[in-house]
Design an enzyme around this catalytic site. Structure first.
Site, PDB file in Angstrom:
ATOM      1  N   ASP A   1      48.655  58.154  71.117  1.00  0.00           N
ATOM      2  CA  ASP A   1      49.470  58.950  72.031  1.00  0.00           C
ATOM      3  C   ASP A   1      48.721  60.200  72.489  1.00  0.00           C
ATOM      4  O   ASP A   1      49.284  61.289  72.550  1.00  0.00           O
ATOM      5  CB  ASP A   1      50.794  59.345  71.362  1.00  0.00           C
ATOM      6  CG  ASP A   1      51.855  59.819  72.368  1.00  0.00           C
ATOM      7  OD1 ASP A   1      51.740  59.448  73.560  1.00  0.00           O
ATOM      8  OD2 ASP A   1      52.780  60.538  71.956  1.00  0.00           O
TER       9      ASP A   1
ATOM     10  N   VAL B   1      59.994  72.320  65.804  1.00  0.00           N
ATOM     11  CA  VAL B   1      58.805  72.992  65.288  1.00  0.00           C
ATOM     12  C   VAL B   1      59.071  74.494  65.309  1.00  0.00           C
ATOM     13  O   VAL B   1      59.502  75.052  66.326  1.00  0.00           O
ATOM     14  CB  VAL B   1      57.552  72.661  66.117  1.00  0.00           C
ATOM     15  CG1 VAL B   1      56.334  73.358  65.529  1.00  0.00           C
ATOM     16  CG2 VAL B   1      57.333  71.159  66.177  1.00  0.00           C
TER      17      VAL B   1
ATOM     18  N   GLY C   1      62.652  68.589  70.086  1.00  0.00           N
ATOM     19  CA  GLY C   1      62.757  67.341  70.831  1.00  0.00           C
ATOM     20  C   GLY C   1      63.692  66.380  70.133  1.00  0.00           C
ATOM     21  O   GLY C   1      64.469  66.761  69.249  1.00  0.00           O
ATOM     22  N   GLY C   2      63.599  65.116  70.517  1.00  0.00           N
ATOM     23  CA  GLY C   2      64.499  64.112  69.981  1.00  0.00           C
ATOM     24  C   GLY C   2      64.281  63.819  68.510  1.00  0.00           C
ATOM     25  O   GLY C   2      65.206  63.352  67.813  1.00  0.00           O
TER      26      GLY C   2
END
Length: 298
Positions: free
Chosen positions: A138, A30, A25-26
């Site tokens: 989150d 992983v 992602g940004g």
């Protein structure tokens, strides 16, 4: 989803040999990795250009600390971490199961018994965080992994200690709009009650396949979170009142995690007994996939 390494991925991070990609992602990537003894871990690295930011390094260290707080029962056990490396990294237990959003995609909305079992177990996870004065901030379906032994909460990238707003700009909303609490949406203090609000949203998704405030642009979602009634269409009739209370705009009437757990589940039975067979099959498939995957590089 296990994918081959790319041509510019490193072969090793620390003492860990990288075998495949699990996601990117940004903020970072992983990997599926192996220890020198052959044990499997998930290894998270940070993109180099972000690693140069001192504040982000601090956030990464706090993420590792929060993951250690929740431990291996309710989260992915931290095996090793080096937040001071040129490219910061953290190795955790590789969780044998899908995230909740994939679980619902595979087996459809979960039956009420499964939703209640997942919810009660997540109350235990959040309760452990809150007792250590840490809030997740989150919680969403993609951050809840479903295993045969219970759900595990992951990704503490914006978790922080209660009352510590040094890494959050005043008035800024950090989190995922579709599962954000009203107070978080306006940049106010996110307390344990905010995590309870997010948990209720996750359980609505588990029971119905949709979030309590629909989908769309972030601005539209933030408006609905603040002002609209949650959409509980499809939520089992006996479950709707307790979730509605958790989704109150005012944090005061929301139940604490202990009270919510008692309202959701009586604690009887093995967790796997409450899961539908297609989901149990998907958990088994993912467990086998780790050893069937042949490392390669594109």
């Amino acid at each position: 989803m296990i994918r081959p390494l790319l041509h510019d991925d490193p072969s090793h991070v620390g003492t860990y040999r990288l075998a495949a990609r699990l996601g990117s992602g940004g903020m970072g990537t992983v990997y599926l990795a192996r220890t020198p003894g052959g044990a499997t871990v998930a290894l998270k690295t940070v993109h180099a250009h972000i690693a140069a930011d001192a504040a982000f390094r601090t956030r990464f260290r706090l993420e590792a600390d929060a993951a250690r707080v929740i431990g291996g029962r309710h989260g992915a056990q931290v095996v090793d971490a080096d937040p001071l490396a040129d490219v910061p990294w953290m190795a955790t237990e590789y969780v044998l199961g899908p995230p909740l959003d994939d679980a619902v995609a595979v087996s459809g909305p979960l039956p009420e018994a499964a939703v209640r079992a997942v919810g009660a177990a997540l109350c235990g996870a959040l309760g452990q965080l809150h007792r250590s004065d840490v809030v997740h901030r989150d919680l969403k379906p993609s951050n809840v992994m479903i295993t045969a032994y219970g759900p595990k909460v992951i990704d503490f990238g914006i978790a922080r200690a209660l009352g510590d707003d040094r890494l959050t700009r005043v008035g800024a909303a950090a989190g995922t709009p579709a599962f954000m609490s009203p107070e978080q949406a306006t940049g106010q203090e996110h307390t344990p009650a905010g995590d309870v609000f997010a948990l209720a949203g996750v359980l609505v998704f588990a029971a119905t396949g949709h979030g309590p405030f629909g989908s769309g642009q972030p601005a539209d979602l933030l408006y609905r979170v603040r002002y609209a009634d949650p959409d509980l269409t499809g939520v089992p009739e006996s479950l709707a009142p307790v979730l509605a209370r958790c989704l109150a705009k005012d944090p005061a009437p929301r139940p604490a995690t202990g009270e919510l757990a008692a309202a959701l589940h009586d604690g009887h039975g093995e967790f796997a007994d409450h899961l539908p067979h297609p989901l149990l099959s998907e958990i088994a498939r993912r467990a086998a996939e780790v050893w069937q995957f042949r490392p390669e590089r594109l």
